[in-house]
Design a protein around this motif. Structure first.
Motif, PDB file in Angstrom:
ATOM      1  N   ILE A   1      99.591 115.778  80.473  1.00  0.00           N
ATOM      2  CA  ILE A   1     100.915 115.172  80.641  1.00  0.00           C
ATOM      3  C   ILE A   1     100.910 114.195  81.811  1.00  0.00           C
TER       4      ILE A   1
ATOM      5  N   LEU B   1      98.783 111.067  80.493  1.00  0.00           N
ATOM      6  CA  LEU B   1      99.238 110.358  79.308  1.00  0.00           C
ATOM      7  C   LEU B   1     100.753 110.183  79.246  1.00  0.00           C
ATOM      8  N   GLY B   2     101.505 110.922  80.052  1.00  0.00           N
ATOM      9  CA  GLY B   2     102.950 110.836  80.005  1.00  0.00           C
ATOM     10  C   GLY B   2     103.558 112.032  79.301  1.00  0.00           C
ATOM     11  N   SER B   3     104.820 112.291  79.552  1.00  0.00           N
ATOM     12  CA  SER B   3     105.480 113.497  79.057  1.00  0.00           C
ATOM     13  C   SER B   3     105.603 113.524  77.541  1.00  0.00           C
TER      14      SER B   3
ATOM     15  N   ALA C   1     103.534 112.016  75.342  1.00  0.00           N
ATOM     16  CA  ALA C   1     102.326 111.494  74.725  1.00  0.00           C
ATOM     17  C   ALA C   1     101.639 112.478  73.791  1.00  0.00           C
TER      18      ALA C   1
END
Length: 232
Positions: A107, A110-112, A114
């Motif tokens: 997370i 890559l982002g929440s 993703a």
């Protein structure tokens, strides 16, 4: 209170007796397979696949704790169900922390949004991991050797192989955003009570390993005389 006190006293010896090698190996492999998706070319789809695979590996590693090699040779004052649930708790906690750490790293990189919804992905991880533990727990009722723990990975492999014959629209391994995502994850939720019931049944007393002996002492023998034989 007595069982709680016994459980606290058993924690340390059981933690020493549990085979940590398979779980440590599974954690190392899980981190290793996740790195390429995070470092070289961040890929959300690859990270999701590897988080799913990590849950399977960690569950397979934890399943080796469900067999008790000393069970046939040592008489204990504690019931088997208490020892089995303690064994389960001892290995599940670090396995869950390892998976949560990998998920948090994914997370952060890559982002929440993703990989997949966190709650649904956690349910997948629980089912994938505990399937192996439940399979090993059932086998541990029959055998007390480490080979019985192989029933855990074998159960995971068998069920995973079966899922590949399901059509893509209803596959349990859907990518995020699929139209059937919510429907499929209702079936994932059904796996939780099935695994819980399996563990409740498997962690009870041990099933007989062999047929009872027919040898009896004279005091245990009962002689019955049939009336028709007396007349003869």
């Amino acid at each position: 209170m007595l069982r709680a006190r016994q459980g606290l006293l058993l924690l340390r010896p059981l933690a020493v007796a549990v085979p940590w090698g398979p779980l440590a190996l599974a954690a190392g492999l899980s981190a290793l397979i996740l790195l390429p998706a995070l470092l070289d070319d961040p890929a959300p789809a690859a990270a999701l696949l590897e988080l799913r695979l990590a849950a399977v590996l960690l569950g397979a590693g934890a399943s080796f704790a469900m067999t008790d090699g000393m069970a046939p040779t040592v008489v204990t004052a504690t019931p088997r169900w208490l020892r089995q649930w303690l064994r389960l708790a001892i290995v599940v906690l670090p396995a869950a922390l390892a998976w949560l750490a990998l998920h948090s790293i994914a997370i952060a990189v890559l982002g929440s949004g993703a990989t997949a919804p966190a709650g649904d992905l956690a349910v997948e991880a629980i089912v994938c991991g505990f399937t192996g533990v439940a399979g090993a727990a059932v086998a541990a009722r029959y055998r007390h050797t480490q080979t019985a723990a192989l029933a855990g990975p074998l159960t995971q492999f068998t069920l995973a192989t079966f899922t590949f014959f399901i059509d893509k629209q209803h596959s349990p391994w859907l990518p995020p955003g699929s139209p059937n995502w919510s429907t499929v994850h209702r079936y994932w939720l059904l796996g939780l009570p099935i695994i819980a019931i399996t563990l409740l049944l498997a962690n009870r007393g041990t099933w007989p390993l062999r047929r009872p002996s027919f040898r009896q002492t004279p005091s245990q023998l009962r002689i019955t005389i049939e009336p028709d034989r007396i007349s003869r």
